[in-house]
Design an enzyme around this catalytic site. Structure first.
Site, PDB file in Angstrom:
ATOM      1  N   ASP A   1       0.818  -1.214   0.000  1.00  8.31           N
ATOM      2  CA  ASP A   1       0.000   0.000   0.000  1.00  8.31           C
ATOM      3  C   ASP A   1       0.852   1.265   0.000  1.00  8.31           C
ATOM      4  O   ASP A   1       0.425   2.313  -0.473  1.00  8.31           O
ATOM      5  CB  ASP A   1      -0.921  -0.009   1.232  1.00  8.31           C
ATOM      6  CG  ASP A   1      -1.646   1.315   1.427  1.00  8.31           C
ATOM      7  OD1 ASP A   1      -2.520   1.617   0.606  1.00  8.31           O
ATOM      8  OD2 ASP A   1      -1.328   2.034   2.391  1.00  8.31           O
TER       9      ASP A   1
ATOM     10  N   LEU B   1      -6.070   7.309   3.034  1.00  8.65           N
ATOM     11  CA  LEU B   1      -6.217   8.352   2.014  1.00  8.65           C
ATOM     12  C   LEU B   1      -5.070   8.350   1.004  1.00  8.65           C
ATOM     13  O   LEU B   1      -5.005   9.226   0.141  1.00  8.65           O
ATOM     14  CB  LEU B   1      -6.275   9.728   2.686  1.00  8.65           C
ATOM     15  CG  LEU B   1      -7.496   9.966   3.580  1.00  8.65           C
ATOM     16  CD1 LEU B   1      -7.373  11.309   4.285  1.00  8.65           C
ATOM     17  CD2 LEU B   1      -8.792   9.915   2.768  1.00  8.65           C
ATOM     18  N   ARG B   2      -4.167   7.368   1.102  1.00  6.16           N
ATOM     19  CA  ARG B   2      -3.042   7.336   0.160  1.00  6.16           C
ATOM     20  C   ARG B   2      -3.521   7.234  -1.280  1.00  6.16           C
ATOM     21  O   ARG B   2      -2.964   7.848  -2.178  1.00  6.16           O
ATOM     22  CB  ARG B   2      -2.101   6.172   0.481  1.00  6.16           C
ATOM     23  CG  ARG B   2      -1.145   6.446   1.614  1.00  6.16           C
ATOM     24  CD  ARG B   2       0.065   5.522   1.562  1.00  6.16           C
ATOM     25  NE  ARG B   2       0.885   5.683   2.753  1.00  6.16           N
ATOM     26  CZ  ARG B   2       0.879   4.855   3.784  1.00  6.16           C
ATOM     27  NH1 ARG B   2       0.094   3.795   3.763  1.00  6.16           N
ATOM     28  NH2 ARG B   2       1.648   5.073   4.832  1.00  6.16           N
ATOM     29  N   GLY B   3      -4.556   6.422  -1.497  1.00  2.00           N
ATOM     30  CA  GLY B   3      -5.062   6.243  -2.855  1.00  2.00           C
ATOM     31  C   GLY B   3      -5.531   7.542  -3.467  1.00  2.00           C
ATOM     32  O   GLY B   3      -5.233   7.847  -4.634  1.00  2.00           O
TER      33      GLY B   3
END
Length: 366
Positions: A213, A294-296
Site C-alpha cells: 500500500d 487516504l493514500r489512494g
C-alpha cells in the site's frame, strides 16, 4: 529529483556506458508511464513492478536512469547535495550555504543505485564510528546506499524477497525524504529523496498488503504473446548487443526530445490544477472500492497532475484520471495477504460508474 534545461543533448561522448535506449523499448506502456510520472513528481511514492521473468523490468529502469539529464551537485559531497535547495543538502553543506560560503558545483548523472538482496541495515542506512566519535568528538559517519541514492533512483530487484524491516526503512526514507541513523546516543540525519522502484516475480510471493500500500503505483507486466512482436523485440535486442553504439545513435533524437519533455513537465507541474469536482469523484471511487486510508486519493491526484504536465497541459481531465487510477489503486484492494493483486478491472468498473463512462471492450472482457 529536479533536472535542468541547460543539459547538453545526449551524445555518445558524454555517456559513461551505453545503455539500451528508453525510447527503443517496445510495449510495457504502463511501466514506462509510471516511471516517468514518478520522475516528474517523486512525491507520488515510487513504483512496484510485478511480472514474469525476462519482461524487461530491469532494462527499462536502467534505461530511464540513463535518459535523465545531469544534475548539479556540490563537489565532493557524498549525499549529492543540491547547491541551492536547503532541503536537499547535508548538514555540512547547509551550514556553508547559510554562511554564504562559496560552493563548488559539478554535474553528475542522476544516481541509479541497485540494492542487493543480502544488504544489511548498516549497508543501507550508513554507520557511525562510535570509537572515533567518542575519542575525537566528531560525528564519524560512513554513508550508506540511501545517501548515494539522494536525488536519484533506488532500485530493488526481487523486493518481495527482501526482509520486511528493510522494506519499511526504504519506504520511510522515500516518504519523508530523510534518513536518520542513531547509535549510542549519537544521531545523524541526511537527505534521502529518491524514487523507489521495486520489482519482483509474483510466483515468488507477494509483499504484505501493508507494505504494498505504501508504494505509490503498482504495475503488472506480462510476457508479449504476439509472435511478430516477439520477433521484433528479439531482433532489436540482438542488434543492440552486436553494435550498441550504432543502435543507440538511431534513437538519439527521440531520447533528447523525451529528456526535454521531462524537464518541461517538472517545471510545469506546480502550475497544474485539478477541478474540485474531479477530486470529489476520485475520492468517491476510492470510497466505492473500500480503499483503506487516504493514500489512494493523494497518489491519484498527484499522478494525474504529473500526467497533465507530461502532456504540457495545466488542467487535469477525466482521461488523465482514467489512465493513472488503476495503477494507483489496484494494489490497495487486497485485504487478505493470500489474495492476489487485482488486474485493474475493479478499478476501471468503479471509474466508469462514478464518472459515467463506458468500459472498454478489452477491459470488460478481461
Amino acid at each position: 529529483m529536479t533536472v535542468t534545461a541547460e543539459t547538453p543533448p545526449l551524445t555518445q561522448k558524454n555517456r559513461r556506458r551505453v545503455v539500451f535506449p528508453f525510447t527503443a523499448i517496445i510495449g510495457q506502456d504502463d511501466m514506462k508511464l509510471a516511471l516517468l510520472l514518478n520522475v516528474i513528481d517523486p512525491k507520488i511514492g515510487g513504483v512496484m513492478i510485478m511480472g514474469d521473468r525476462g519482461t524487461g523490468k530491469s532494462t527499462t529502469i536502467r534505461a530511464l536512469a540513463d535518459l535523465l539529464p545531469e544534475i548539479d551537485v556540490v563537489e565532493g559531497d557524498p549525499f549529492n547535495s543540491h547547491p541551492d535547495d536547503p532541503d536537499l543538502m547535508s548538514e555540512e553543506v547547509r551550514q556553508k550555504w547559510e554562511q554564504e560560503m562559496p560552493l563548488n558545483t559539478v554535474k553528475h548523472k542522476v544516481p541509479m543505485i541497485d540494492l542487493p538482496l543480502g544488504a544489511t541495515e548498516d549497508r543501507v542506512c550508513g554507520t557511525i564510528d562510535i570509537e572515533k566519535a567518542l575519542a575525537e568528538g566528531i560525528k564519524a559517519f560512513e554513508p550508506g546506499l540511501l545517501a548515494k541514492a539522494n536525488r536519484g533512483l533506488l532500485y530493488v530487484d526481487e523486493v518481495n524477497l527482501l526482509d520486511d524491516h528493510l522494506v519499511d526503512v526504504l519506504l520511510d526514507s522515500a516518504a519523508s525524504g530523510w534518513n536518520t541513523v542513531e547509535r549510542e546516543g549519537i544521531s545523524i540525519r541526511h537527505p534521502a529523496r529518491f524514487v523507489l522502484v521495486g520489482s519482483g516475480n509474483p510466483e515468488e510471493g507477494e509483499l504484505r498488503p501493508q507494505l504494498l500500500d505504501r508504494f505509490g503505483m503498482n504495475v503488472e507486466v506480462r510476457t508479449v504473446r504476439d509472435p511478430e512482436l516477439r520477433v521484433k523485440i528479439v531482433e532489436q535486442r540482438s542488434q543492440f548487443d552486436q553494435t550498441p553504439q550504432e543502435f543507440s545513435q538511431q534513437y538519439e533524437e527521440e531520447q533528447t526530445k523525451l529528456q526535454q519533455t521531462i524537464v518541461k513537465a517538472q517545471e510545469l507541474l506546480s502550475q497544474v490544477q485539478m477541478d474540485y469536482d474531479l477530486r470529489v469523484k476520485v475520492s468517491q471511487v476510492c470510497g466505492e472500492l473500500d480503499v483503506d486510508g487516504l493514500r489512494g486519493d493523494i497518489v491519484t491526484n498527484r499522478a494525474a497532475k504529473a500526467l497533465a504536465a507530461l502532456e504540457e497541459r495545466t488542467e487535469v481531465n477525466v482521461e488523465d484520471i482514467r489512465r493513472v487510477m488503476p495503477l494507483c489503486l489496484r494494489h490497495r484492494l487486497r485485504k487478505d495477504p493470500l489474495e492476489s493483486v487485482d488486474s485493474g478491472y475493479k478499478v476501471e468498473k468503479a471509474i466508469a460508474q462514478v464518472f459515467g463512462l463506458e468500459l472498454d471492450e478489452e477491459e470488460s472482457s478481461s
